[in-house]
Design a protein around this motif. Structure first.
Motif, short mmCIF file in Angstrom:
data_model
loop_
_atom_site.label_atom_id
_atom_site.label_comp_id
_atom_site.label_asym_id
_atom_site.label_seq_id
_atom_site.Cartn_x
_atom_site.Cartn_y
_atom_site.Cartn_z
N SER A 40 3.79 -0.84 10.13
CA SER A 40 4.55 -0.01 11.07
C SER A 40 6.04 0.06 10.72
O SER A 40 6.70 1.05 11.01
N ASP A 41 6.56 -0.97 10.06
CA ASP A 41 7.97 -0.94 9.66
C ASP A 41 8.16 -0.27 8.29
O ASP A 41 9.27 -0.18 7.78
N LEU A 60 7.71 -1.83 -0.34
CA LEU A 60 8.30 -0.51 -0.48
C LEU A 60 9.81 -0.51 -0.25
O LEU A 60 10.32 -1.19 0.64
N GLU A 61 10.50 0.28 -1.05
CA GLU A 61 11.92 0.56 -0.90
C GLU A 61 12.79 -0.69 -0.74
O GLU A 61 13.80 -0.67 -0.05
N HIS A 62 12.38 -1.77 -1.34
CA HIS A 62 13.16 -3.03 -1.34
C HIS A 62 13.47 -3.53 0.08
O HIS A 62 14.41 -4.30 0.27
N GLU A 78 -0.27 -7.14 9.05
CA GLU A 78 -0.50 -5.92 9.83
C GLU A 78 -1.13 -4.82 8.96
O GLU A 78 -2.13 -4.21 9.33
N ALA A 79 -0.54 -4.56 7.80
CA ALA A 79 -1.04 -3.51 6.92
C ALA A 79 -2.44 -3.84 6.41
O ALA A 79 -3.33 -2.98 6.38
N ALA A 80 -2.66 -5.09 6.02
CA ALA A 80 -3.98 -5.50 5.52
C ALA A 80 -5.03 -5.39 6.61
O ALA A 80 -6.15 -4.90 6.36
N GLY A 137 2.93 -2.80 18.76
CA GLY A 137 3.06 -3.79 17.70
C GLY A 137 2.10 -4.94 17.96
O GLY A 137 1.72 -5.21 19.09
N PRO A 138 1.69 -5.62 16.92
CA PRO A 138 0.78 -6.74 17.07
C PRO A 138 1.43 -7.86 17.89
O PRO A 138 2.64 -8.09 17.79
#
Length: 150
Positions: A40-41, A60-62, A78-80, A137-138
């Protein structure tokens, strides 16, 4: 008048063969499946393979440079988790036709699957519930603010 047994058996065998071919096609498709999801971030993209296994992580994007270890870990989890959920739902959808009874051969009843037992309760929630939870959010992210570490 009822259909002769020989004719019913012939229909059942044809439907069984068609089902076997469909299962083989579905298995081939599922072996090639993968899903990638952004946290989400938008700091992490996680990719899972056909069995829900983690096959890739991208930072991503440092953004990770400005994150605490706990924040980065939370983004990865979260993404996984979201990618795994997408894969689980994809598997459910792909296998759904095999769980339904045959319209041509009433004796072929399909099979029952306890998706919740296999994948967990979140797989049965509709996308609207999942989106609402993602917006909040989780729950484990809240713990990051409470642990006193900065």
């Amino acid at each position: 008048m009822t259909e002769p047994l020989e004719k019913r058996l012939e229909k059942a065998m044809a439907e069984l063969q068609a089902a076997q071919e469909a299962v083989a096609r579905t298995e081939r498709e599922l072996r090639q499946a993968s899903f990638a999801v952004l946290s989400s971030d938008r700091a992490v993209r996680a990719t899972v393979g056909p069995q829900g296994e983690l096959t890739g992580i991208e930072f991503l994007e440092h953004k990770y440079r400005d994150m605490s270890p706990q924040e980065l870990a939370a983004s990865v989890l979260e993404a996984a988790g979201a990618a795994r959920l997408k894969m689980n739902r994809h598997v459910m959808k792909a296998l759904a036709p095999f769980t339904e009874p045959s319209s041509n051969v009433p004796e072929l009843k399909g099979f029952e699957v306890d998706w919740e037992r296999i994948f967990g309760p979140e797989v049965l929630r509709d996308d609207e519930d999942t989106a609402r939870t993602a917006e909040q959010g989780p729950a484990w992210r809240d713990a990051l603010d409470e642990d006193g570490e900065d």
